[in-house]
Design an enzyme around this catalytic site. Structure first.
Site, PDB file in Angstrom:
ATOM      1  N   GLN A  63      15.405  -1.139  25.418  1.00  0.00           N
ATOM      2  CA  GLN A  63      15.002  -1.031  26.938  1.00  0.00           C
ATOM      3  C   GLN A  63      16.557  -1.223  27.666  1.00  0.00           C
ATOM      4  OE1 GLN A  63      12.319   0.991  27.230  1.00  0.00           O
ATOM      5  NE2 GLN A  63      12.501   0.746  29.582  1.00  0.00           N
TER       6      GLN A  63
ATOM      7  N   GLY B  83      -1.919   1.443  -2.317  1.00  0.00           N
ATOM      8  CA  GLY B  83      -1.219   0.358  -1.826  1.00  0.00           C
ATOM      9  C   GLY B  83      -2.120  -0.950  -1.837  1.00  0.00           C
TER      10      GLY B  83
ATOM     11  N   GLY C 186      19.488   3.863  28.714  1.00  0.00           N
ATOM     12  CA  GLY C 186      19.730   5.271  28.032  1.00  0.00           C
ATOM     13  C   GLY C 186      20.965   4.682  27.011  1.00  0.00           C
TER      14      GLY C 186
ATOM     15  N   LEU D  56       4.566  -2.390  -7.847  1.00  0.00           N
ATOM     16  CA  LEU D  56       3.440  -2.453  -7.870  1.00  0.00           C
ATOM     17  C   LEU D  56       2.254  -1.181  -7.654  1.00  0.00           C
ATOM     18  CD1 LEU D  56       0.368  -4.514  -7.935  1.00  0.00           C
ATOM     19  CD2 LEU D  56       0.661  -4.954  -5.421  1.00  0.00           C
TER      20      LEU D  56
ATOM     21  N   GLU E 243       4.905  -4.242   1.776  1.00  0.00           N
ATOM     22  CA  GLU E 243       4.268  -6.479   1.343  1.00  0.00           C
ATOM     23  C   GLU E 243       3.735  -6.730   2.026  1.00  0.00           C
ATOM     24  OE1 GLU E 243       7.111  -9.372   0.284  1.00  0.00           O
ATOM     25  OE2 GLU E 243       8.616  -8.173  -0.765  1.00  0.00           O
TER      26      GLU E 243
HETATM   27  C1  LIG Z   1      10.094   1.581   2.314  1.00  0.00           C
HETATM   28  C2  LIG Z   1       9.016   1.248   1.402  1.00  0.00           C
HETATM   29  C3  LIG Z   1       9.514  -0.085   0.398  1.00  0.00           C
HETATM   30  C4  LIG Z   1       8.430  -0.260  -0.910  1.00  0.00           C
HETATM   31  N1  LIG Z   1       8.513  -1.720  -1.418  1.00  0.00           N
HETATM   32  C5  LIG Z   1       7.891  -1.868  -2.035  1.00  0.00           C
HETATM   33  C6  LIG Z   1       8.719  -1.887  -3.537  1.00  0.00           C
HETATM   34  O1  LIG Z   1       9.574  -2.707  -3.533  1.00  0.00           O
HETATM   35  N2  LIG Z   1       7.559  -2.092  -4.446  1.00  0.00           N
HETATM   36  C7  LIG Z   1       6.190  -2.433  -4.099  1.00  0.00           C
HETATM   37  O2  LIG Z   1       5.156  -2.369  -5.301  1.00  0.00           O
HETATM   38  N3  LIG Z   1       5.826  -1.373  -3.073  1.00  0.00           N
HETATM   39  C8  LIG Z   1       6.232  -0.913  -1.908  1.00  0.00           C
HETATM   40  N4  LIG Z   1       6.240  -0.232  -1.104  1.00  0.00           N
HETATM   41  C9  LIG Z   1       4.823   0.043  -0.423  1.00  0.00           C
HETATM   42  C10 LIG Z   1       3.608  -0.851   0.367  1.00  0.00           C
HETATM   43  O3  LIG Z   1       3.696  -1.780  -0.050  1.00  0.00           O
HETATM   44  C11 LIG Z   1       3.324  -0.753   1.232  1.00  0.00           C
HETATM   45  O4  LIG Z   1       3.063   1.104   1.527  1.00  0.00           O
HETATM   46  C12 LIG Z   1       1.674  -1.240   2.064  1.00  0.00           C
HETATM   47  O5  LIG Z   1       1.617  -1.521   1.119  1.00  0.00           O
HETATM   48  C13 LIG Z   1       1.098  -0.038   2.358  1.00  0.00           C
HETATM   49  O6  LIG Z   1       0.301   0.673   1.214  1.00  0.00           O
HETATM   50  P1  LIG Z   1      -0.047   2.481   1.476  1.00  0.00           P
HETATM   51  O7  LIG Z   1       1.575   3.304   2.224  1.00  0.00           O
HETATM   52  O8  LIG Z   1      -0.123   3.138   0.620  1.00  0.00           O
HETATM   53  O9  LIG Z   1      -0.665   2.319   2.956  1.00  0.00           O
HETATM   54  P2  LIG Z   1      -2.563   2.508   2.740  1.00  0.00           P
HETATM   55  O10 LIG Z   1      -3.156   1.571   1.947  1.00  0.00           O
HETATM   56  O11 LIG Z   1      -2.844   3.704   2.134  1.00  0.00           O
HETATM   57  O12 LIG Z   1      -3.008   1.786   4.560  1.00  0.00           O
HETATM   58  C14 LIG Z   1      -2.894   2.886   5.673  1.00  0.00           C
HETATM   59  C15 LIG Z   1      -3.187   2.538   6.404  1.00  0.00           C
HETATM   60  O13 LIG Z   1      -4.795   1.742   6.497  1.00  0.00           O
HETATM   61  C16 LIG Z   1      -4.412   0.442   6.636  1.00  0.00           C
HETATM   62  N5  LIG Z   1      -5.733  -0.777   5.872  1.00  0.00           N
HETATM   63  C17 LIG Z   1      -5.671   0.039   4.998  1.00  0.00           C
HETATM   64  N6  LIG Z   1      -6.904  -0.956   3.859  1.00  0.00           N
HETATM   65  C18 LIG Z   1      -6.650  -1.330   4.316  1.00  0.00           C
HETATM   66  C19 LIG Z   1      -8.670  -2.726   5.127  1.00  0.00           C
HETATM   67  N7  LIG Z   1      -8.751  -3.328   4.781  1.00  0.00           N
HETATM   68  N8  LIG Z   1      -8.181  -2.491   6.887  1.00  0.00           N
HETATM   69  C20 LIG Z   1      -7.490  -2.821   7.242  1.00  0.00           C
HETATM   70  N9  LIG Z   1      -6.746  -1.597   7.124  1.00  0.00           N
HETATM   71  C21 LIG Z   1      -7.013  -1.410   6.580  1.00  0.00           C
HETATM   72  C22 LIG Z   1      -2.956   0.411   6.979  1.00  0.00           C
HETATM   73  O14 LIG Z   1      -2.636  -1.235   7.478  1.00  0.00           O
HETATM   74  C23 LIG Z   1      -2.394   0.974   7.058  1.00  0.00           C
HETATM   75  O15 LIG Z   1      -2.103   0.680   7.914  1.00  0.00           O
HETATM   76  C24 LIG Z   1       7.381   0.246   0.372  1.00  0.00           C
HETATM   77  C25 LIG Z   1       7.053   0.916   1.047  1.00  0.00           C
HETATM   78  C26 LIG Z   1       7.665   1.318   1.940  1.00  0.00           C
HETATM   79  C27 LIG Z   1       7.412   2.074   3.447  1.00  0.00           C
END
Ligand SMILES: Cc1cc2nc3c(=O)[nH]c(=O)nc-3n(C[C@H](O)[C@H](O)[C@H](O)COP(=O)(O)OP(=O)(O)OC[C@H]3O[C@@H](n4cnc5c(N)ncnc54)[C@H](O)[C@@H]3O)c2cc1C
Length: 393
Positions: free
Chosen positions: A339, A131, A343, A125, A366
């Site tokens: 904690q 994201g 160490g 996705l 997710e």
């Molecule tokens: C190890 C790993 C595995 C993953 N596996 C998958 C997978 O299998 N399939 C897949 O599709 N994706 C996957 N992801 C993607 C993951 O779901 C996204 O990284 C996540 O949903 C956040 O999106 P972003 O990184 O673009 O952060 P952003 O959407 O850019 O968000 C950045 C920050 O802003 C906050 N934020 C954003 N919008 C709002 C809002 N409206 N109100 C308040 N806070 C907000 C977020 O919580 C975050 O703290 C994976 C990510 C990682 C790191």
């Protein structure tokens, strides 16, 4: 809910998974973390023992799908190795689209391979620019005769490069937001699907997280899940049922760290007695245990509700609460375990160091925990509780 939420048969399955986790997976956990290589041997253990079958109905070669038992399996495995627990969670994530929106033909074609573990699943996705905001995705699928031609890319996809089957989301109406998104099942061997960079990362190091490119990827129109434009709805229905799996991963990490810290505290002495007998340490242990138990009750309730057919708002809310609470507990409790070990807790030689690093991602993927809070609050705002206010003088 009864004191023991699992039936005798379910407890027996839990016992078997627990034994498998302790004997076959725990001894591999540190090495998986250190090498950062995908643990195919663990997949083989799951295949041999039919663990993927817990996710699927008998008609597709499974043991009889149970959301509750899927959560139990992920929890038990994650207690010793969160990378291995994630393999089960993502198998469910990658299968749910077909289970929820697939035609009989799609189910017959794909589910047996996922139920046996011959194929691993993946869910694609996220994109570089989308994201939390999936409506901003840019990948496009254009119908050409009886095929779709897909162009674009995905980022951070778990199981990139090891999955046999991807659930892919792309826009069939690029000018639309959510309503322009459609869902597809894509075999890894499809021409035009390429796996890009696999990201080095903080934790769950044995799991692959990578880029996927669609370069004129051609897939049969028969691989569309549901109808055109239903992709976002499908993506969210999947997440309602898969997010608890990440909660289970978090809970497993928290309980594993609690169990380890408890044993350590019984044996490590300072000032003439085991640290477990210092009140501040015993209070920490008590808090850790209580948080795990509260998280488990919420998580298992969610699993039972899925098995009882819950859907819509009711499921969306409890699933977000289970994911949020279990994973916040995972971060708090694993940090506290470090904690308690002092160490030594900071040293790679002790598993709580890995558990704390692994726990962080459960608050992010997710749907970040901020997004879970938004989802829960949105559902609360739709509920009518005015009668409570009316009754308060
Ligand atoms: C190890 C790993 C595995 C993953 N596996 C998958 C997978 O299998 N399939 C897949 O599709 N994706 C996957 N992801 C993607 C993951 O779901 C996204 O990284 C996540 O949903 C956040 O999106 P972003 O990184 O673009 O952060 P952003 O959407 O850019 O968000 C950045 C920050 O802003 C906050 N934020 C954003 N919008 C709002 C809002 N409206 N109100 C308040 N806070 C907000 C977020 O919580 C975050 O703290 C994976 C990510 C990682 C790191």
């Amino acid at each position: 809910m009864p004191t023991e939420p699992l039936t005798e048969e379910q407890q027996e399955i839990r016992g078997l998974i627990r034994e498998l986790a302790r004997e076959r997976i725990a001894p591999r956990a540190a090495e998986i973390d250190k090498s950062a290589e995908f643990p195919w041997d663990v997949v083989e253990v799951f295949r041999e023992h039919g663990i993927f079958g817990v996710l699927h109905d008998e008609e597709y070669g499974g043991l009889g799908a149970s959301a509750l038992m899927t959560l139990v399996a992920i929890e038990e495995i994650s207690k010793v190795c969160a990378t291995s627990g994630l393999i089960i969670a993502v198998q469910e994530l990658g299968s749910l689209g077909i289970k929820l929106a697939g035609t009989d033909e799609q189910k017959q074609r794909f589910l047996p391979k996922l139920a046996s573990g011959e194929w691993l699943g993946a869910y694609a996705l996220t994109e570089p620019g989308s994201g939390s905001d999936s409506a901003a995705m840019r990948s496009e699928a254009r119908l050409d005769g009886d095929e779709y031609v897909v162009n674009g890319s995905k980022r951070f996809i778990t199981n990139a490069g090891v999955a046999g089957l991807y659930t892919v989301f792309a826009k069939t109406e690029p000018s639309e937001g959510h309503s322009g998104i459609s869902a597809f099942v894509v075999e890894a061997s499809a021409p035009g699907l390429e796996v890009g960079r696999i990201e080095p990362k903080m934790g769950i190091k044995g799991s692959t997280t990578g880029e996927i490119f669609f370069n004129d990827l051609r897939i049969s129109a028969a691989n569309l899940l549901g109808e055109e434009g239903e992709g976002f709805k499908i993506a969210m229905r999947i997440l309602d049922r898969s997010r608890p799996g990440i909660g289970a991963q978090g809970l497993g990490l928290a309980q594993g760290a609690t169990d380890y810290a408890l044993e350590y505290a019984k044996n490590r002495e300072t000032m003439g007695k085991p640290i477990a007998q210092h009140q501040l340490i015993s209070a920490s242990l008590a808090d850790m245990e209580t948080k795990c138990e509260a998280a488990r009750l919420l998580l298992y309730k969610c699993g039972q509700m899925i098995d009882d057919g819950a859907d819509g708002s009711e499921l969306t809310k409890i699933s977000a609460m289970a994911k949020l609470y279990c994973t916040d507990v995972a971060m708090e409790v694993t940090t506290e375990a470090v904690q308690i070990l002092g160490g030594y807790g900071y040293m790679q030689e002790y598993p709580v160091e890995r558990m704390m690093r692994d726990a962080k991602i459960t608050q992010i993927y997710e749907g970040t925990n901020q997004i879970q809070r938004l989802v829960i609050a949105r559902e609360m705002l739709r509920e009518n509780r005015a009668f409570l206010l009316a009754g308060v003088g």
